[in-house]
Structures are given as structure tokens and as C-alpha cells.
Design a protein around this motif. Structure first.
Motif, short mmCIF file in Angstrom:
data_model
loop_
_atom_site.label_atom_id
_atom_site.label_comp_id
_atom_site.label_asym_id
_atom_site.label_seq_id
_atom_site.Cartn_x
_atom_site.Cartn_y
_atom_site.Cartn_z
N ARG A 84 -1.19 1.09 6.70
CA ARG A 84 0.12 1.06 6.06
C ARG A 84 0.80 -0.26 6.36
O ARG A 84 0.49 -0.92 7.35
N LEU A 85 1.72 -0.61 5.48
CA LEU A 85 2.40 -1.90 5.59
C LEU A 85 3.83 -1.66 6.05
O LEU A 85 4.51 -0.77 5.53
N ASP A 86 4.27 -2.46 7.00
CA ASP A 86 5.60 -2.30 7.56
C ASP A 86 6.64 -2.88 6.60
O ASP A 86 6.55 -4.05 6.23
N ARG A 95 -0.86 1.25 2.35
CA ARG A 95 -1.38 -0.01 1.81
C ARG A 95 -2.19 0.19 0.52
O ARG A 95 -1.98 -0.51 -0.47
N ARG A 96 -3.10 1.17 0.54
CA ARG A 96 -3.95 1.37 -0.64
C ARG A 96 -3.11 1.70 -1.88
O ARG A 96 -3.39 1.22 -2.97
N SER A 97 -2.07 2.54 -1.69
CA SER A 97 -1.26 2.93 -2.84
C SER A 97 -0.47 1.73 -3.36
O SER A 97 -0.30 1.58 -4.57
N ARG A 114 -8.97 -5.47 -15.51
CA ARG A 114 -9.76 -5.24 -14.29
C ARG A 114 -9.11 -5.88 -13.05
O ARG A 114 -9.77 -6.59 -12.29
N ALA A 115 -7.82 -5.63 -12.89
CA ALA A 115 -7.12 -6.26 -11.77
C ALA A 115 -7.40 -5.52 -10.47
O ALA A 115 -7.40 -4.29 -10.44
N ARG A 116 -7.67 -6.29 -9.44
CA ARG A 116 -7.82 -5.74 -8.08
C ARG A 116 -6.89 -6.51 -7.16
O ARG A 116 -6.79 -7.74 -7.27
N VAL A 117 -6.21 -5.81 -6.30
CA VAL A 117 -5.24 -6.47 -5.41
C VAL A 117 -5.55 -6.11 -3.97
O VAL A 117 -5.84 -4.95 -3.66
N ARG A 118 -5.50 -7.09 -3.11
CA ARG A 118 -5.57 -6.87 -1.65
C ARG A 118 -4.27 -7.39 -1.05
O ARG A 118 -3.84 -8.50 -1.40
N VAL A 119 -3.66 -6.61 -0.20
CA VAL A 119 -2.43 -7.06 0.46
C VAL A 119 -2.73 -7.27 1.93
O VAL A 119 -3.26 -6.38 2.60
N ARG B 171 13.19 8.62 17.27
CA ARG B 171 12.32 7.75 16.49
C ARG B 171 12.19 8.31 15.09
O ARG B 171 11.97 9.51 14.91
N LEU B 172 12.36 7.45 14.10
CA LEU B 172 12.19 7.87 12.70
C LEU B 172 11.10 7.00 12.10
O LEU B 172 11.21 5.77 12.09
N ASP B 173 10.03 7.64 11.65
CA ASP B 173 8.90 6.90 11.08
C ASP B 173 8.60 7.48 9.71
O ASP B 173 8.26 8.65 9.59
N VAL B 174 8.77 6.67 8.67
CA VAL B 174 8.56 7.15 7.30
C VAL B 174 7.41 6.39 6.67
O VAL B 174 7.35 5.16 6.75
N THR B 175 6.47 7.12 6.09
CA THR B 175 5.38 6.48 5.33
C THR B 175 5.46 6.97 3.90
O THR B 175 5.47 8.17 3.65
#
Lengths: 172, 184
Positions: A84-86, A95-97, A114-119, B171-175
Motif C-alpha cells: 500500500r502507498l502512504d 498499490r495494485r488498485s 494496453r496501458a500498464r502502470v507501476r507506482v 492509532r487510526l490506520d485506513v487502507t
């Protein structure tokens, strides 16, 4: 890699359970002087008694174990992409979504497919990299579409959006 | 099992494989003594026969331990896959520890969160100690939604929840999982 690890652990658990139970049963039967159930222990013992340490089959098995171990070690010790991305303030995006959504945004530009994205994480921000098919002249439009989508996702300030457009192959 | 636990387990397995493969290869190539003998020679068989039936019983014990390890691993793995629980609150007292399953407590917050049509699904886990619990939220966001506005919705739902419960999350953690689809 996370899914591969879980599947491999399930396999290891099943192998330990089945192998351990079989070993226990066969050993108890041997201790009681009964015939073995599934494993021909006499044949195994004779085969191991014939095989020398310097046989090619032993070398092949050792090399296979060594390579497998080194492969697993390299896969486990390399740096993994975060799941996941902060986005700041205790808020994270999967991240994948995000990558799928940015790919959909890039693919919505006319003539791009055919777009592919990497973050990737770059400091506090994100660095998206887009690979798609289409006219390389549309790179700026793709970067704009991705940037707009990142803005909608309230992503932390991003650096450059890297776009690589590969020309479509023409039918012969 | 957590990702870190999986990673540790497979690093240990890989190191064992490297050690085993390297040692056997060294013996095979004559770098270590014993390369001229057979894998299971008389020197190994004789003590096993002499110790009968204790050798076989020791092997049975090894088998039972391996099977138990496999069973524990299987339960940990399947429990992690199945166990999308709601967490447990724990409060230490003078005569032990009070543990409370948080299922009933978090459903109200889940309902509040999914009250907004932009959130398709919500899952909340509550852990820690009651006055300052940890709140773990996972939301599935409908396609094309701006997450900026959504943060305010989640924050106000958490505020309402904290006021009703009389607690303040430590602590609050949201995904957020965002659906891909046409932007609105």
C-alpha cells in the motif's frame, strides 16, 4: 511474492503433516516388527547403501538444493514493492488498485491502449511509470491524465510521471 | 501468519537448503572427507540395529513432531486466510486480563462508513486497550470516486464513533482499495 509465500507455506505444511504422519506410522510398525504399509524400507535402505557420495546423482541433487536455496534466498531478501502507498495522515491506498486505476486513466486517452502502470515510492511522494501502446506524441496527454487521476486520489505531491509509449505494430 | 513471518520462515528454509546442498556438494567433490563411502554405510546401520526398538521409536517421535509442526503451520495459514475477524480489546486488571471480542462494537462504524454510496464495503478491526484502542479500517471505494472528499467522511464517522464509545483511538490506520473504472 506474498501470494507465492502463502501457497508455498501451505504446501510445506501439507508435506510436513503427511510426511511426518507416514514416518511415525512406518517407524511404529518397524518397532513392532510388522510389515511396512506404503514405503519399501528394505529397498530404500539397499538403494542408499549402494549410492556413493561421489555419484553424479548425488551431485545433481546437491546442486539442485543449492540453486533452489539461493533462488528462494534472493527472492526473500530483495526489496519488495509495498502493498500500500502512504497518502499521509494514517491514510493508505492499496498499490495494485491505484495502478489499475491509473492504467484505466492512461488508457482513456484516444489512441492509447494496453496501458500498464507501476507506482514506486520516491521520498514522500509517488513516482508512476506508464508503459502503453500508442503514438509517442501523446505522451504529454497521458501524463496529464495520470496526474489528474492522482489529484483525484489525493496522492501526495508526485514528481515526474514517466510515460513510455510504444508504437503499435501494423498488420502486414 | 504475517508477511514478515512468511519471509522469515522461507529465509530459514532457504539457508537450510543452501547449507545442505553446499555440504553434500563439498563431500561429492572431495573437498570434505567421506566422498568415497556410501550414503548409508554399515557404521550408521549398526547402532540403529543395536538400539532396536528405540531407534525406530525415536524416528516415530521425529515423525509426530514433524506432523504437529505441519498441522500448526496449516492452522496458522488457514486461520489467517479465513480469519477476517474484528479484533479483540484487552484490559489488564488485578486478577488477570479482560478480553472482549470487538465484533459488536465495530459493526456500527462499518454501517456508518457504508452509509456513503462512494464506499462499497468497509471492514473495521479494533485492537488494543479500551480507552485508547487502535482502529484499523479497510474501505472499498467505488470507481471514479475522489478520495479527498472521502477522507473527510471517514474522519467524521470515526469522530462520531469515538464520541459514542467514549474513547479516543490511539492509532487510526485506513487502507482504501480503489476500483478502476471511468472517472465521474
Amino acid at each position: 511474492m506474498r501470494t507465492a509465500n502463502r501457497l508455498a507455506t501451505l504446501l510445506l505444511a501439507a508435506a510436513l503433516l503427511a510426511g511426518g504422519a507416514l514416518l511415525a506410522v512406518e517407524a511404529l510398525l518397524a518397532a513392532a516388527g510388522r510389515r511396512a504399509l506404503l514405503v519399501d524400507t528394505a529397498a530404500w535402505s539397499a538403494a542408499l547403501g549402494r549410492t556413493r557420495w561421489d555419484d553424479p546423482i548425488v551431485r545433481a541433487a546437491a546442486v539442485a538444493a543449492l540453486l533452489l536455496g539461493l533462488g528462494i534466498l534472493a527472492a526473500e531478501l530483495r526489496r519488495w514493492s509495498p502493498a500500500r502507498l502512504d497518502a499521509g495522515g494514517g491514510w493508505h491506498l492499496h498499490r495494485r488498485s491505484v495502478e489499475r486505476r491509473l492504467a484505466a486513466a492512461a488508457g482513456s486517452v484516444p489512441g492509447v491502449g494496453r496501458a500498464r502502470v507501476r507506482v514506486r515510492r520516491r521520498g514522500a511522494g509517488w513516482r508512476p511509470r506508464v508503459v502503453a501502446t500508442g503514438d509517442p506524441a501523446a505522451s504529454a496527454e497521458v501524463a496529464f491524465a495520470v496526474r489528474q487521476e492522482l489529484h483525484r486520489l489525493a496522492a501526495p505531491c508526485t514528481g515526474r510521471v514517466e510515460v513510455r509509449l510504444l508504437p503499435r505494430r501494423r498488420a502486414p | 501468519m504475517t508477511n514478515a513471518a512468511h519471509r522469515l520462515l522461507w529465509t530459514v528454509v532457504a539457508l537450510l537448503l543452501v547449507a545442505l546442498g553446499g555440504t553434500v556438494l563439498a563431500v561429492n567433490l572431495g573437498r570434505l572427507p567421506g566422498g568415497a563411502g556410501v550414503l548409508l554405510d554399515a557404521g550408521l546401520r549398526r547402532p540403529f540395529r543395536l538400539a532396536a526398538p528405540w531407534g525406530a521409536l525415536a524416528l516415530a517421535v521425529v515423525g509426530v513432531l514433524a506432523a504437529l509442526a505441519g498441522l500448526w503451520l496449516l492452522r496458522a495459514e488457514l486461520g489467517a486466510a479465513r480469519g477476517r475477524g474484528y479484533g479483540t480489546l484487552a484490559h489488564p486488571g488485578r486478577r488477570g486480563r479482560t478480553r472482549l471480542a470487538a465484533g459488536a462494537l465495530v459493526r456500527a462504524l462499518e454501517r456508518d462508513l457504508t452509509g456513503d454510496p462512494r464506499i462499497r464495503r468497509a471492514h473495521v478491526v479494533l485492537t488494543g486497550t479500551p480507552p485508547r484502542p487502535d482502529l484499523w479500517i479497510r474501505v472499498e471505494v467505488a470507481a471514479g470516486t475522489r478520495t479527498a472528499g472521502l477522507r473527510e467522511h471517514v474522519d467524521s464517522a470515526v469522530r462520531r464513533y469515538a464520541d459514542t464509545m467514549g474513547c479516543r483511538p490511539a492509532r487510526l490506520d485506513v487502507t482504501a482499495h480503489v476500483d478502476s473504472g471511468p472517472s465521474r
